[in-house]
Design a protein around this motif. Sequence first.
Motif, PDB file in Angstrom:
ATOM      1  N   LEU A   1       0.824  -1.211   0.000  1.00  0.00           N
ATOM      2  CA  LEU A   1       0.000   0.000   0.000  1.00  0.00           C
ATOM      3  C   LEU A   1       0.856   1.258   0.000  1.00  0.00           C
ATOM      4  O   LEU A   1       0.547   2.228  -0.692  1.00  0.00           O
ATOM      5  CB  LEU A   1      -0.933   0.010   1.211  1.00  0.00           C
ATOM      6  CG  LEU A   1      -2.129  -0.937   1.146  1.00  0.00           C
ATOM      7  CD1 LEU A   1      -2.866  -0.942   2.477  1.00  0.00           C
ATOM      8  CD2 LEU A   1      -3.053  -0.547   0.023  1.00  0.00           C
ATOM      9  N   ALA A   2       1.930   1.259   0.775  1.00  0.00           N
ATOM     10  CA  ALA A   2       2.797   2.439   0.821  1.00  0.00           C
ATOM     11  C   ALA A   2       3.452   2.695  -0.531  1.00  0.00           C
ATOM     12  O   ALA A   2       3.479   3.837  -1.022  1.00  0.00           O
ATOM     13  CB  ALA A   2       3.866   2.249   1.892  1.00  0.00           C
ATOM     14  N   ILE A   3       3.949   1.641  -1.162  1.00  0.00           N
ATOM     15  CA  ILE A   3       4.589   1.795  -2.470  1.00  0.00           C
ATOM     16  C   ILE A   3       3.555   2.199  -3.523  1.00  0.00           C
ATOM     17  O   ILE A   3       3.807   3.080  -4.353  1.00  0.00           O
ATOM     18  CB  ILE A   3       5.319   0.494  -2.870  1.00  0.00           C
ATOM     19  CG1 ILE A   3       6.512   0.271  -1.940  1.00  0.00           C
ATOM     20  CG2 ILE A   3       5.759   0.536  -4.320  1.00  0.00           C
ATOM     21  CD1 ILE A   3       7.173  -1.076  -2.091  1.00  0.00           C
ATOM     22  N   GLY A   4       2.367   1.587  -3.492  1.00  0.00           N
ATOM     23  CA  GLY A   4       1.318   1.940  -4.436  1.00  0.00           C
ATOM     24  C   GLY A   4       0.861   3.382  -4.273  1.00  0.00           C
ATOM     25  O   GLY A   4       0.646   4.096  -5.257  1.00  0.00           O
ATOM     26  N   THR A   5       0.715   3.823  -3.028  1.00  0.00           N
ATOM     27  CA  THR A   5       0.322   5.208  -2.765  1.00  0.00           C
ATOM     28  C   THR A   5       1.377   6.178  -3.277  1.00  0.00           C
ATOM     29  O   THR A   5       1.044   7.207  -3.881  1.00  0.00           O
ATOM     30  CB  THR A   5       0.094   5.422  -1.257  1.00  0.00           C
ATOM     31  OG1 THR A   5      -0.931   4.523  -0.833  1.00  0.00           O
ATOM     32  CG2 THR A   5      -0.309   6.846  -0.955  1.00  0.00           C
ATOM     33  N   ALA A   6       2.641   5.857  -3.057  1.00  0.00           N
ATOM     34  CA  ALA A   6       3.711   6.717  -3.556  1.00  0.00           C
ATOM     35  C   ALA A   6       3.680   6.795  -5.077  1.00  0.00           C
ATOM     36  O   ALA A   6       3.842   7.875  -5.660  1.00  0.00           O
ATOM     37  CB  ALA A   6       5.065   6.200  -3.079  1.00  0.00           C
ATOM     38  N   ARG A   7       3.435   5.682  -5.735  1.00  0.00           N
ATOM     39  CA  ARG A   7       3.392   5.668  -7.198  1.00  0.00           C
ATOM     40  C   ARG A   7       2.184   6.449  -7.730  1.00  0.00           C
ATOM     41  O   ARG A   7       2.305   7.204  -8.708  1.00  0.00           O
ATOM     42  CB  ARG A   7       3.356   4.221  -7.711  1.00  0.00           C
ATOM     43  CG  ARG A   7       3.313   4.102  -9.202  1.00  0.00           C
ATOM     44  CD  ARG A   7       4.555   4.643  -9.852  1.00  0.00           C
ATOM     45  NE  ARG A   7       4.486   4.449 -11.286  1.00  0.00           N
ATOM     46  CZ  ARG A   7       5.076   5.222 -12.173  1.00  0.00           C
ATOM     47  NH1 ARG A   7       5.839   6.229 -11.774  1.00  0.00           N
ATOM     48  NH2 ARG A   7       4.959   4.987 -13.446  1.00  0.00           N
ATOM     49  N   ILE A   8       1.027   6.279  -7.103  1.00  0.00           N
ATOM     50  CA  ILE A   8      -0.163   7.024  -7.532  1.00  0.00           C
ATOM     51  C   ILE A   8       0.063   8.520  -7.359  1.00  0.00           C
ATOM     52  O   ILE A   8      -0.294   9.318  -8.234  1.00  0.00           O
ATOM     53  CB  ILE A   8      -1.400   6.548  -6.753  1.00  0.00           C
ATOM     54  CG1 ILE A   8      -1.793   5.143  -7.222  1.00  0.00           C
ATOM     55  CG2 ILE A   8      -2.572   7.511  -6.923  1.00  0.00           C
ATOM     56  CD1 ILE A   8      -2.830   4.464  -6.358  1.00  0.00           C
ATOM     57  N   THR A   9       0.649   8.902  -6.231  1.00  0.00           N
ATOM     58  CA  THR A   9       0.954  10.318  -5.994  1.00  0.00           C
ATOM     59  C   THR A   9       1.905  10.852  -7.053  1.00  0.00           C
ATOM     60  O   THR A   9       1.716  11.951  -7.585  1.00  0.00           O
ATOM     61  CB  THR A   9       1.552  10.506  -4.590  1.00  0.00           C
ATOM     62  OG1 THR A   9       0.629   9.991  -3.629  1.00  0.00           O
ATOM     63  CG2 THR A   9       1.836  11.962  -4.292  1.00  0.00           C
ATOM     64  N   GLN A  10       2.904  10.069  -7.388  1.00  0.00           N
ATOM     65  CA  GLN A  10       3.870  10.461  -8.412  1.00  0.00           C
ATOM     66  C   GLN A  10       3.180  10.650  -9.763  1.00  0.00           C
ATOM     67  O   GLN A  10       3.431  11.638 -10.463  1.00  0.00           O
ATOM     68  CB  GLN A  10       4.946   9.381  -8.511  1.00  0.00           C
ATOM     69  CG  GLN A  10       6.042   9.672  -9.498  1.00  0.00           C
ATOM     70  CD  GLN A  10       7.015   8.506  -9.600  1.00  0.00           C
ATOM     71  OE1 GLN A  10       6.600   7.346  -9.581  1.00  0.00           O
ATOM     72  NE2 GLN A  10       8.292   8.822  -9.681  1.00  0.00           N
ATOM     73  N   LEU A  11       2.312   9.738 -10.129  1.00  0.00           N
ATOM     74  CA  LEU A  11       1.610   9.835 -11.405  1.00  0.00           C
ATOM     75  C   LEU A  11       0.654  11.024 -11.435  1.00  0.00           C
ATOM     76  O   LEU A  11       0.546  11.715 -12.457  1.00  0.00           O
ATOM     77  CB  LEU A  11       0.855   8.545 -11.697  1.00  0.00           C
ATOM     78  CG  LEU A  11       1.723   7.327 -11.997  1.00  0.00           C
ATOM     79  CD1 LEU A  11       0.875   6.070 -12.067  1.00  0.00           C
ATOM     80  CD2 LEU A  11       2.519   7.523 -13.273  1.00  0.00           C
ATOM     81  N   ARG A  12      -0.032  11.289 -10.326  1.00  0.00           N
ATOM     82  CA  ARG A  12      -0.937  12.441 -10.280  1.00  0.00           C
ATOM     83  C   ARG A  12      -0.169  13.748 -10.432  1.00  0.00           C
ATOM     84  O   ARG A  12      -0.631  14.667 -11.118  1.00  0.00           O
ATOM     85  CB  ARG A  12      -1.723  12.442  -8.974  1.00  0.00           C
ATOM     86  CG  ARG A  12      -2.817  11.418  -8.951  1.00  0.00           C
ATOM     87  CD  ARG A  12      -3.615  11.499  -7.684  1.00  0.00           C
ATOM     88  NE  ARG A  12      -4.687  10.508  -7.717  1.00  0.00           N
ATOM     89  CZ  ARG A  12      -5.452  10.215  -6.700  1.00  0.00           C
ATOM     90  NH1 ARG A  12      -5.273  10.841  -5.543  1.00  0.00           N
ATOM     91  NH2 ARG A  12      -6.393   9.311  -6.802  1.00  0.00           N
ATOM     92  N   ARG A  13       0.973  13.854  -9.797  1.00  0.00           N
ATOM     93  CA  ARG A  13       1.806  15.059  -9.948  1.00  0.00           C
ATOM     94  C   ARG A  13       2.251  15.223 -11.396  1.00  0.00           C
ATOM     95  O   ARG A  13       2.266  16.337 -11.917  1.00  0.00           O
ATOM     96  CB  ARG A  13       3.028  14.989  -9.030  1.00  0.00           C
ATOM     97  CG  ARG A  13       2.706  15.227  -7.589  1.00  0.00           C
ATOM     98  CD  ARG A  13       3.949  15.212  -6.754  1.00  0.00           C
ATOM     99  NE  ARG A  13       3.610  15.361  -5.342  1.00  0.00           N
ATOM    100  CZ  ARG A  13       4.407  15.092  -4.350  1.00  0.00           C
ATOM    101  NH1 ARG A  13       5.641  14.649  -4.592  1.00  0.00           N
ATOM    102  NH2 ARG A  13       4.017  15.252  -3.109  1.00  0.00           N
ATOM    103  N   GLN A  14       2.608  14.124 -12.036  1.00  0.00           N
ATOM    104  CA  GLN A  14       3.043  14.175 -13.432  1.00  0.00           C
ATOM    105  C   GLN A  14       1.903  14.646 -14.328  1.00  0.00           C
ATOM    106  O   GLN A  14       2.113  15.462 -15.231  1.00  0.00           O
ATOM    107  CB  GLN A  14       3.547  12.794 -13.887  1.00  0.00           C
ATOM    108  CG  GLN A  14       4.143  12.796 -15.269  1.00  0.00           C
ATOM    109  CD  GLN A  14       5.434  13.569 -15.340  1.00  0.00           C
ATOM    110  OE1 GLN A  14       6.206  13.591 -14.406  1.00  0.00           O
ATOM    111  NE2 GLN A  14       5.665  14.219 -16.460  1.00  0.00           N
ATOM    112  N   VAL A  15       0.686  14.140 -14.091  1.00  0.00           N
ATOM    113  CA  VAL A  15      -0.468  14.557 -14.885  1.00  0.00           C
ATOM    114  C   VAL A  15      -0.742  16.043 -14.687  1.00  0.00           C
ATOM    115  O   VAL A  15      -0.987  16.772 -15.647  1.00  0.00           O
ATOM    116  CB  VAL A  15      -1.705  13.702 -14.530  1.00  0.00           C
ATOM    117  CG1 VAL A  15      -2.975  14.300 -15.099  1.00  0.00           C
ATOM    118  CG2 VAL A  15      -1.532  12.270 -15.017  1.00  0.00           C
TER     119      VAL A  15
END
Length: 82
Positions: free
Chosen positions: A63-77
């Motif tokens: 969950l921690a790694i997935g949350t970090a990745r989702i946050t990263q992708l949202r910032r990129q978008v």
Amino acid sequence: MPRTRTGAAWAGLIAAALLAVLLIIFLVQNTRSTEISFLWMTTSTPLAVALLIAAVGSVLITLAIGTARITQLRRQVRKNRT
């Protein structure tokens, strides 16, 4: 009939109930105590509890790694929109 959120929630509830029953059966069948050593710490605990702790730990890491990745992708978008 079209699929609805209520139907999906009902299916999820049934799946969760079945998993809970399987988990209870697992806990009842694995009550034998086992010794666990990690670094300098040693403890004795039922096998089912040790396996559940390991499973919960792996879920939390995922969950921690997935949350970090989702946050990263949202910032990129957001960055690409402006």
